[in-house]
Every structure is written in structure tokens, then in C-alpha cells.
Design a protein around this motif. Sequence first.
Motif, short mmCIF file in Angstrom:
data_model
loop_
_atom_site.label_atom_id
_atom_site.label_comp_id
_atom_site.label_asym_id
_atom_site.label_seq_id
_atom_site.Cartn_x
_atom_site.Cartn_y
_atom_site.Cartn_z
N SER A 34 22.19 28.22 111.07
CA SER A 34 22.00 29.52 111.70
C SER A 34 20.98 30.29 110.88
O SER A 34 20.96 30.17 109.66
CB SER A 34 23.33 30.29 111.72
OG SER A 34 23.10 31.65 111.98
N GLN A 35 20.14 31.05 111.56
CA GLN A 35 19.24 31.95 110.83
C GLN A 35 19.97 33.25 110.52
O GLN A 35 19.98 33.73 109.40
CB GLN A 35 18.00 32.27 111.68
CG GLN A 35 17.08 31.07 111.88
CD GLN A 35 15.84 31.43 112.70
OE1 GLN A 35 15.84 32.39 113.48
NE2 GLN A 35 14.80 30.66 112.52
N THR A 36 20.63 33.78 111.53
CA THR A 36 21.23 35.11 111.41
C THR A 36 22.45 35.11 110.49
O THR A 36 22.68 36.09 109.78
CB THR A 36 21.65 35.59 112.83
OG1 THR A 36 20.53 35.44 113.69
CG2 THR A 36 22.10 37.04 112.82
N TYR A 37 23.25 34.04 110.53
CA TYR A 37 24.52 34.05 109.80
C TYR A 37 24.56 33.07 108.62
O TYR A 37 25.65 32.71 108.15
CB TYR A 37 25.67 33.72 110.76
CG TYR A 37 25.79 34.69 111.92
CD1 TYR A 37 26.42 35.92 111.76
CD2 TYR A 37 25.25 34.37 113.16
CE1 TYR A 37 26.51 36.81 112.82
CE2 TYR A 37 25.34 35.25 114.23
CZ TYR A 37 25.97 36.46 114.05
OH TYR A 37 26.06 37.34 115.10
N ALA A 38 23.40 32.64 108.14
CA ALA A 38 23.37 31.69 107.02
C ALA A 38 24.17 32.25 105.85
O ALA A 38 24.07 33.44 105.51
CB ALA A 38 21.93 31.42 106.61
N GLY A 39 25.01 31.41 105.23
CA GLY A 39 25.84 31.85 104.10
C GLY A 39 27.24 32.23 104.53
O GLY A 39 28.16 32.27 103.72
N LYS A 40 27.45 32.48 105.81
CA LYS A 40 28.80 32.83 106.30
C LYS A 40 29.53 31.56 106.73
O LYS A 40 28.91 30.58 107.15
CB LYS A 40 28.70 33.77 107.50
CG LYS A 40 28.36 35.21 107.14
CD LYS A 40 28.59 36.09 108.35
CE LYS A 40 28.11 37.50 108.12
NZ LYS A 40 29.00 38.35 107.38
N ALA A 41 30.85 31.62 106.66
CA ALA A 41 31.65 30.48 107.15
C ALA A 41 31.67 30.51 108.67
O ALA A 41 31.65 31.59 109.29
CB ALA A 41 33.07 30.59 106.61
N MET A 42 31.69 29.33 109.28
CA MET A 42 31.74 29.24 110.75
C MET A 42 32.95 30.01 111.29
O MET A 42 32.86 30.72 112.28
CB MET A 42 31.80 27.75 111.16
CG MET A 42 31.66 27.49 112.63
SD MET A 42 30.00 27.84 113.27
CE MET A 42 30.21 27.37 114.99
N GLY A 43 34.10 29.88 110.59
CA GLY A 43 35.32 30.55 111.03
C GLY A 43 35.26 32.07 110.90
O GLY A 43 36.05 32.78 111.51
N GLU A 44 34.32 32.54 110.10
CA GLU A 44 34.13 33.98 109.96
C GLU A 44 33.37 34.52 111.18
O GLU A 44 33.66 35.59 111.70
CB GLU A 44 33.32 34.22 108.69
CG GLU A 44 33.46 35.58 108.04
CD GLU A 44 32.58 35.65 106.78
OE1 GLU A 44 32.13 36.75 106.47
OE2 GLU A 44 32.32 34.60 106.14
N VAL A 45 32.39 33.74 111.64
CA VAL A 45 31.59 34.15 112.81
C VAL A 45 32.40 33.90 114.09
O VAL A 45 32.35 34.69 115.03
CB VAL A 45 30.25 33.37 112.85
CG1 VAL A 45 29.39 33.85 114.02
CG2 VAL A 45 29.50 33.51 111.53
N PHE A 46 33.14 32.78 114.11
CA PHE A 46 33.95 32.44 115.30
C PHE A 46 35.40 32.26 114.85
O PHE A 46 35.82 31.14 114.51
CB PHE A 46 33.44 31.14 115.94
CG PHE A 46 32.08 31.28 116.55
CD1 PHE A 46 31.91 31.92 117.77
CD2 PHE A 46 30.96 30.76 115.91
CE1 PHE A 46 30.66 32.06 118.33
CE2 PHE A 46 29.70 30.89 116.48
CZ PHE A 46 29.56 31.53 117.69
#
Length: 346
Positions: A34-46
Motif C-alpha cells: 500500500s502507498q497510503t497505509y505503508a507501515g500499518k498492520a492489515m488488521g488495523e486498516v481492515f
Amino acid sequence: MAKIGVVGATGYAGAELVRLLSRHPQATLAVLTSQTYAGKAMGEVFPHLLGVVDHTLEELNVAELVDRCDVIFTALPHGHAMPMGQEVMRQGKRLIDLGADFRLKDVATYQHWYQTEHTASALVTKAVYGLPELYRKDIKNSVIVANPGCYPTSTILGLAPLLTNKLINLETIIVDAKSGVSGSGRGLSLKSHFTEITNNFQAYGVATHRHTPEIEQELSELAGVSVTVNFTPHLTPMIRGILCTSYAKMTSHMSSEQLTELYREFYQGEPFVRVLPVGIYPATKNVAGSNLCDLSVTVDPRTGRVIVLSAIDNLIKGAAGQAVQNLNLLLDIPENTGLDFAGMYP
Ligand SMILES: NC(=O)C1=CN([C@@H]2O[C@H](COP(=O)(O)OP(=O)(O)OC[C@H]3O[C@@H](n4cnc5c(N)ncnc54)[C@H](OP(=O)(O)O)[C@@H]3O)[C@@H](O)[C@H]2O)C=CC1
Ligand SMILES: CC(=O)N[C@@H](CCC(=O)OP(=O)(O)O)C(=O)O
């Protein structure tokens, strides 16, 4: 285990692909980008994937990404999969593109309908159109799979038996399609704004929608001559699902029962196509959450037209599920691996 990269894992199609692959017995998620959410966990975004997918989203250059994977899925806006195609070829890996960059065989047609320059035109001839029901053998041996668009998937599966058997007048095809709003992606836009879509039902892209040349390309391939269609998509106030109603003049007299039998034979053994009995019609709810395409075929003896209904889940058979079906073909494993589940009802 095949090492998988999902590029664009934070879009609707990408996230659905990640969910499906997380339970796939012969694939392991190696990289999610991801460009926008790089560094975040997938479970944090979804949050629906919390505890299911533990990966952190990354932003990688194309060469590094391809190096870490065996098969790469791109779920990006059109125009962005071309560099990935080139790198995949260079490193001898495989690509399944959920977008439109490798679907149209004629580069000028792509550039006209997408208003985008094609920077990897040499790869277009190497790509295989990823509709397993028609191109299974070619997909197995391919390097780049062009996963079909959602509307073309439901339209082509609905009309293929008629064209193959030369049963309709090719100048009379009309496709009237309705889609849920997830078809337009996760990005914010006026088109998918709550107040615009709720209690509303509207056509868009009338006579101009970019899936028209894709549908025409594949119907022409089946007919062996150039075919044109009138294709009109509509946006409906639901989240998932596509229902297509296609009409054409019959060239011979057949009953609904005879034609339904012909469809059954055409799709015999297909794990994801269900030809419904005469008088039972596809509905988006019956295929939601599954990789199924439901079809019904009715002849109107009064007008001499055939009416084909087809329903799919745009995010599954129309995108992520079909992409996993294509992965299974590339891996030479049963086509329903990781897809062997019914839909959700209600
Ligand atoms: N939705 C559907 O029903 C279907 C979609 N498709 C196709 O699949 C693809 C993805 O669609 P969908 O998931 O709906 O779209 P979304 O808008 O939901 O997601 C797009 C994704 O691409 C990433 N992205 C956006 N812009 C760029 C860019 N310039 N460079 C790199 N990455 C970018 C975004 O992630 P981030 O910002 O985090 O990097 C996001 O993950 C499209 O080609 C679409 O046409 C095909 C069939 C059906
Ligand atoms: C409801 C809605 O907006 N649907 C999308 C089609 C999604 C899709 O399949 O698009 P690609 O060909 O780019 O992969 C649209 O009409 O643009």
C-alpha cells in the motif's frame, strides 16, 4: 507453497483477495503493499481481518517486490500494472492483473477507451484473458493473466453458449447491467456518495463504458466475426453484486427448455457456473460471497428474442475469486481450492 504478493491490498478487490488467500492451503501471503497505509498492520486498516491476517503493509519498489514472490496480483487502478508486467517477465515470475491493462488485445483500442498510454504493449500479446470457463488451457501455461472485468465476466458467461452455437443475430445484442457500489472501489467519489446512491437507481457510462470493447472482443472471438453490443450499466443501492440482462434475436426456433439443456451441456463440469431451471431466475443474493455465476435462459416466442440473466458477486467471481481460480490453474491444482464455499444468505 506459492509465495504471493498482493499489490493494492487496501482496495476493495485487493482486501477481498487477501481474505480469500489467507485460507488458501497452497498459497502463502508474502507481501501486501500500500502507498497510503505503508507501515500499518492489515488488521488495523481492515478490522475484519484482525487476527486473521497479521501482515504489515509495505511500500516496495517493483524489483524487490517481484523478487520476494512467485505470483503477484495487482489490484490497482488501470495504467499501474504495466511496470509490474515488465518486471515479472524479467524475473521469470507470474502476474495476475485484476485491472484492465492486459485485457484488450488491441493497444489502440485500450488507449482510446482508457485515455491512457500503454507502456508495455509488447506484453499484451503474451497475456491470456483470465476467464477459466473459456481459456482454461491457455491460462495454465501463461505468465500474465488478465483477470476480466466484472461486467464482462457476467455478460460473456451469459452469452457464450449462444455465440458458440451461432443461435443469435449478432446485430441485435443488448446488455442491460446493474452493479452494487463496491464495483466503483473504496476511494471516495460523488458517484458512490451515500446520498447519491441511497434510494436511487441510475444509469452511467451510456454508450461509452470502457467494458464495451472488452465484451465485444470476447464475443467476437467466440463468434469468429466482429460483434458489437449496446451495453448500459446501472448503479444500484446495494453493496455487492451484478445482475446482467442480455437480449438478442434468435436465428432458430428453440424453447426455453431446449436452450437451458444446451447451456447445461456447455457448462457441464464447471465448478462455478450454475444453469438454473426454466422459470427460476438469478438473484445477486444467491451468489453474494461465493465464486458462482448463476444463469437463466428464456425464449420469448412472441418476440423471437432470448433473454439471458446472469448474476455474480462483483468482488468474487467478478474480481478476487476469479483471480484465485486463475492462480489455481497456474499452480495446476484443483480449480476450487480455497474457493469451495457457498455464498451468504440472506
Ligand atoms: N471493485 C470491483 O468490483 C472490481 C474491481 N476491479 C479492478 O480491480 C482494480 C482495483 O479495484 P478496487 O479494489 O475496486 O479499487 P480501490 O479504489 O478500492 O483500490 C485501489 C487500490 O490501488 C491503490 N492505488 C491507488 N492509486 C494508486 C497508484 N497511483 N499507484 C499505486 N497504487 C495505487 C490503493 O491503495 P493505497 O492508496 O493504499 O496504495 C488501493 O489499494 C481496478 O483496476 C478495478 O478496476 C475489477 C473487477 C471488479
Ligand atoms: C459500479 C462501478 O462503478 N463499476 C465499475 C467497474 C469495475 C470493474 O470491473 O472495473 P475494471 O474494468 O476497471 O476492472 C465501473 O463501472 O467503472
